[in-house]
Each structure stands twice: as structure tokens, then as C-alpha cells.
Design an enzyme around this catalytic site. Structure first.
Site, PDB file in Angstrom:
ATOM      1  N   GLU A 324       3.859  -4.037  -1.101  1.00 56.62           N
ATOM      2  CA  GLU A 324       2.618  -4.157  -1.879  1.00 56.62           C
ATOM      3  C   GLU A 324       2.849  -4.525  -3.338  1.00 56.62           C
ATOM      4  OE1 GLU A 324      -0.404  -1.249   0.445  1.00 56.62           O
ATOM      5  OE2 GLU A 324       1.100  -0.226  -0.756  1.00 56.62           O
TER       6      GLU A 324
HETATM    7  N1  IFG Z   1       0.753   1.735   2.353  1.00 54.76           N
HETATM    8  C1  IFG Z   1       1.674   1.978   1.242  1.00 54.76           C
HETATM    9  C2  IFG Z   1       2.028   3.428   0.976  1.00 54.76           C
HETATM   10  C3  IFG Z   1       0.872   4.390   1.240  1.00 54.76           C
HETATM   11  C4  IFG Z   1       0.320   4.143   2.624  1.00 54.76           C
HETATM   12  C5  IFG Z   1      -0.702   5.202   2.976  1.00 54.76           C
HETATM   13  C6  IFG Z   1       3.524   1.404   2.755  1.00 54.76           C
HETATM   14  C7  IFG Z   1       4.888   0.786   2.931  1.00 54.76           C
HETATM   15  C8  IFG Z   1      -0.245   2.762   2.672  1.00 54.76           C
HETATM   16  N2  IFG Z   1       2.952   1.276   1.538  1.00 54.76           N
HETATM   17  O1  IFG Z   1       2.996   1.999   3.681  1.00 54.76           O
HETATM   18  O2  IFG Z   1       2.424   3.575  -0.384  1.00 54.76           O
HETATM   19  O3  IFG Z   1      -0.121   4.280   0.257  1.00 54.76           O
HETATM   20  O4  IFG Z   1      -0.957   5.215   4.376  1.00 54.76           O
END
Ligand code: IFG
Length: 523
Positions: A324
């Protein structure tokens, strides 16, 4: 005729008297994750005041672990010696990481070619004893184990749990409890998500502001009732590494970069392109932060941090995040990933990155990709993941719609998130097949499976366990047991029955769990 009936009844009585009794009915004690093969025999071995646990050399530490785990509930002294009625032996394994477990009325023998295999065999043995064996208080029980012969070994070598200690911090004692929880399931890696926008949780001696400022808060301020600082000192981190190792669990530290870095940016202004440090962040948005990719200070910072984390970590893996990075331009992201993974690899560690890191074609050979898209890959995730394999690496599967333990169980679940294809039931967490997620990814190219738990909405070990159990058991079975190729219904019936067998053991161990409606619980 009567006499024959009497003899038959007496014989039946003798037999059932030997078999362990659970909840008043003699029954075959189930094991989860399911072992590769099991053949039950006649009679049982019963622990007593005179029981000695035998184990020499490399087996001695595991023998002592077994003794310590059984002393409180049985009240027996259970001395460890060279020879005992329960004998742990370093010898042969049926396959890497595996063990054999033989129970006869005269004694129990666990054999493996390495201590980790013996430890796995001990986890199986614990489940063959009455549930009270998982308790820490003296209990009255028939400490018998029905005769059986088990051959067992793991399907995947990397069987992991990830704990996000950045959104909400978890004290050493809580992490140790989670380590014991996952050890029971034969998981062998604990990935600690140590840094994110809301917190930097590991002391870095050369960069004190990372914890002085970067660990000053967490999501929604100081929930979870912490009185001590919201980070691990280096000694506390070493303590966690050591405790995990005593359960044959390898700690995998994650420094998430270049995004998810507001905590670091708030600690060191020079890491920001405009030289201005943002405020510490207590929300749960993602994708708004980025290190300044073009500044030399950024790489001096990375050398300091990565050097210290690698030196603190005896395990082979260093996770550098990469997820992200929405506030980093594509060009900057590729420049950054090439540089940061080279810095990481220079420490001698094998780098792990979330699958977005696979957008780079300049990864150190052997870098591991952690896949976190869905069981049906979303936009580009499959290609990015296969890129790690093309560069000589392998893959850890964490499909968010079945393996993310922070998802709600169903719409009525109080806490938790729903972004990954909505709530995740226990059934959904179990009914998927790792080799069917990414087309073209072979079983040999899968290093293993990991169940992350993100803690935006979870603050205490009880809340953590409620979300982890029972769905982490599904992931542990998919990571350990042979592929179960029955129909979906048959597979979940078999798994559900064994999950129900674990229920009294979870309760005896004081593990909080959700009594999910799709599991055939026994009471
Ligand atoms: N995605 C984000 C996490 C977390 C997650 C919550 C990943 C690799 C959503 N990154 O999962 O930081 O916020 O379910």
C-alpha cells in the site's frame, strides 16, 4: 449362555475402562492438525507418580518442556532422565519436520530426526491426553493415552501467524501467550508487524526518536490499558525471540517500508521530503505516508534500522513490507525497493515482501513474496507474486478473504473489519486449497501459509484470541496436514469434528475462542 454373556461384558468393560473417557463416553481422541497416518491399538498407557520422561542430548530440552507442561495439571513430579516410560528419541523422521509417536500400554515413544519434530510429536501427545492436561491447575483425570501409532510430517515448511503490534501494542506477556497458543497448532513462525503509521514498536539504539516519539501512541490513543511504554526494548525483543525459539518458533520481524511510515516520519523530520515531521497518527486509514525516496538521509536511516534489526534477529528472515505505498510514485517505489532490499540482503537475511514488491525486477535472488490478495487474485496480485518465483524466490500465501483473522466472523461480530470480501466464517477459513490460489504456482514454489491478525480494532490478548480461534486452526491444518481432497462437505465435517475435540482443550488452556455457529461444538 449367561456365562458367555458375563465374560463378554467383563471383557468389554475391561476394554472401555482402558480407553480414555471424555465427557463420560469412551471415544477416540482427535488430533488437529490432522496427522498423516494413525493406527489405533488396544489398551492405553497411564501416567502415574512414577512416570519419568526420558530424553538425552538434543531431546532433553523437549522432554523438559513436556514435563513442565504436564506437571501442573497432573501434580506428578515427572522427572526427566535418560530413560523413561515416555521416551523422546533423536533418530529418524518419516519426512523433514516430522516424527513418529507410538503409544502402548507399556510406554510412549516419540522419535524424530530433529528437536523440532519431537516438539511437534509432543503437541500431538498433549491432545491425546484428557483435556485437563492443558490446564495450569491440579486436576483429577484418568491420565491415560489410548494405544496408537502415528506417523506425521508437515506439508509446508513455513507455517506462520502474523501479529500486528503497531496499530495496538501487545506486551511481552501477551505475545508469549500467543506464542504458546500457536505452538499447540504446530505453527513455526511468528511474523511481528513492528512498525506502521500508528507506531514504531522496536527500540533502535541509533535512532532513539523512533520509540520516544514514534511509539508515543496507538490507534484511538492508549486502549488496552498499557502502563509500560508502547514498544519493546531490545532486551524484550531478545526475550521474545528466545521464548519463541524454545517453542521452535522463528520470529520474523517486519519493518514496513516505504509506506505505512508515519511513525518514523513523525520522529525524524529529515525523512520527509518537505523536512516537516507529521503528527503521530491514531486513525486507521492506510496509504497516506511515504519515506522521501530521493534523499540520502532516507538510506542512512535504513542502514541504521535494518542493521540493528538484523543483528537482533537470529532467524533467517527479514520482512521489509512494501504494501500500500500509495503515496509513493511508481518510479520512486521501484527505485526504493531495489535499494532497500539490497540493504536488507547485505545483512545476510532472506528478504520477505508483501506481493506489491514483486513489481520490481531487481529483487535479491530468493526474495520471498507474501501474497495477501484474495483466493481469486485481484488486479495484478498474481503476476506480482509470480515475479518472486521468476527471481528465484518462493511464496507465502495469506489470502485476505480466508486467512486475515481480523475480519469479522459475521455481520454481528462486534470488532473486526470487513474489507476482504466481507466477514470470514470458520468454514470459509478452511475450505480453500493453497495450490489453487495462483494459477501457475506449484506446491514446491509455496514456502508456506501465514494467518495475519491486524489490530486496528483489537486491543487485548482476549480480543486477539477471540478472532484467532478457531479460524487460525483452519490455517494451521492447511499448512501442516496432507491435502484433504474430499468434497467440501466431507472435508469440513471431518475438520469440524476434530475442532470440536479441541474445544475442551482450548478452555482448559484459558484460550478465548468464538463459538462459531458453523462448528459442531460438543457442548
Ligand atoms: N491491509 C494492510 C494492513 C491492514 C489490513 C487490515 C496488508 C498487507 C489491510 N496491508 O494487509 O496494514 O490495515 O485488514
Amino acid at each position: 449362555m449367561r456365562r458367555a454373556a458375563v465374560v463378554l461384558l467383563a471383557l468389554l468393560g475391561a476394554l472401555t475402562a482402558c480407553a480414555p473417557v471424555e465427557n463420560g463416553t469412551a471415544m477416540t481422541t482427535t488430533v488437529i492438525p490432522a496427522p498423516v497416518s494413525r493406527a489405533d491399538g488396544e489398551g492405553a498407557f497411564t501416567l502415574g507418580h512414577d512416570t519419568v520422561i526420558g530424553g538425552e542430548g538434543e531431546a532433553a530440552a523437549v522432554a523438559e518442556y513436556l514435563a513442565q507442561s504436564l506437571r501442573p495439571a497432573t501434580g506428578y513430579q515427572l522427572p526427566v532422565g535418560a530413560l523413561g516410560q515416555i521416551q523422546l528419541v533423536i533418530g529418524a523422521s518419516p519426512a523433514p519436520g516430522g516424527y513418529t509417536l507410538d503409544v502402548e500400554p507399556g510406554g510412549i515413544r516419540i522419535e524424530a530426526d530433529a528437536p523440532a519434530g519431537l516438539f511437534a510429536g509432543v503437541q500431538t501427545l498433549r491432545q491425546l491426553l484428557p483435556p485437563a492436561a492443558f490446564g495450569r491447575e491440579p486436576a483429577q483425570a484418568d491420565w491415560s493415552v489410548a494405544s496408537t501409532s502415528i506417523e506425521d510430517y508437515p506439508r509446508f515448511e513455513y507455517r506462520g501467524a502474523m501479529l500486528d503490534v503497531a496499530r495496538h501494542f501487545f506486551a511481552v506477556a501477551d505475545v508469549k501467550k500467543y506464542i504458546d497458543d500457536i505452538a499447540m497448532l504446530k505453527l513455526n513462525h511468528l511474523h511481528l508487524h513492528l512498525t506502521d503509521d500508528q507506531g514504531w514498536r522496536l527500540q533502535i539504539l541509533s535512532r532513539p526518536a523512533l520509540t520516544e516519539i514514534g511509539a508515543s501512541t496507538q490507534v484511538d490513543g492508549n486502549g488496552g490499558g498499557h502502563t509500560a511504554p508502547l514498544y519493546y526494548t531490545q532486551d524484550e525483543y531478545r526475550e521474545l525471540v528466545e521464548y519463541a525459539a524454545s517453542r521452535f518458533i522463528t520470529i520474523v520481524p517486519e519493518i514496513d517500508l516505504p509506506g505505512h511510515t508515519n511513525a518514523a516520519l513523525s520522529a525524524y523530520p529529515e525523512l520527509n521530503c518537505d523536512g516537516i515531521a507529521p503528527q503521530p497518527y491514531e486513525g486507521i486509514e492506510v496509504g497516506f505516508s511515504s519515506l522521501c525516496i530521493g534523499k540520502a538521509e532516507t538510506y542512512a536511516f535504513l542502514e541504521d534500522v535494518i542493521g540493528e534489526v538484523a543483528a537482533l534477529t537470529p532467524g533467517p528472515f527479514l520482512h521489509l513490507g512494501g504494501d500500500e505505498s500509495l503515496a509513493t510514485s511508481d518510479e520512486d517505489f521501484l527505485t526504493f525497493i531495489a535499494r532497500v532490499t539490497a540493504i536488507g540482503a547485505a545483512t545476510g537475511k532472506t528478504i520477505i515482501g508483501w506481493h506489491e514488491m514483486g513489481r520490481s525486477a531487481e529483487l535479491p535472488a530468493g526474495t520471498i513474496g507474501q501474497y495477501w490478495s484474495f483466493v481469486r487474485p485481484q488486479s495484478g496480485a498474481a503476476e506480482h507474486t509470480l515475479s518472486f518465483v521468476e527471481q528465484g524466490g518462493r511464496v507465502i500465501l495469506s489470502p485476505a478473504d480466508v486467512a486475515y483473522l481480523d475480519m469479522k466472523y459475521d455481520p454481528t461480530t462486534d470488532q473486526g473489519l470487513v474489507w476482504a470480501n466481507g466477514p470470514t466464517s470458520v468454514t470459509e477459513s478452511y475450505l480453500w486449497e493453497p495450490t489453487e490460489v495462483i494459477p501457475g504456482l506449484s506446491e514446491q514454489q509455496i514456502l508456506g501459509i501465514e494467518a495475519p491478525i491486524w489490530t486496528e480494532t483489537l486491543r487485548t490478548i482476549g480480543e486477539l484470541e477471540y478472532f484467532a480461534f478457531p479460524r487460525i486452526v483452519s490455517i494451521a491444518e492447511l499448512a501442516w496436514s496432507p491435502q484433504n481432497s474430499g468434497t467440501a462437505g466431507a472435508r469440513f465435517d471431518d475438520f469440524g469434528d476434530r475442532l470440536a475435540g479441541l474445544q475442551p482443550r482450548l478452555e482448559a488452556a484459558g484460550i478465548t475462542y468464538y463459538k462459531a455457529p458453523d462448528v459442531p461444538w460438543r457442548d
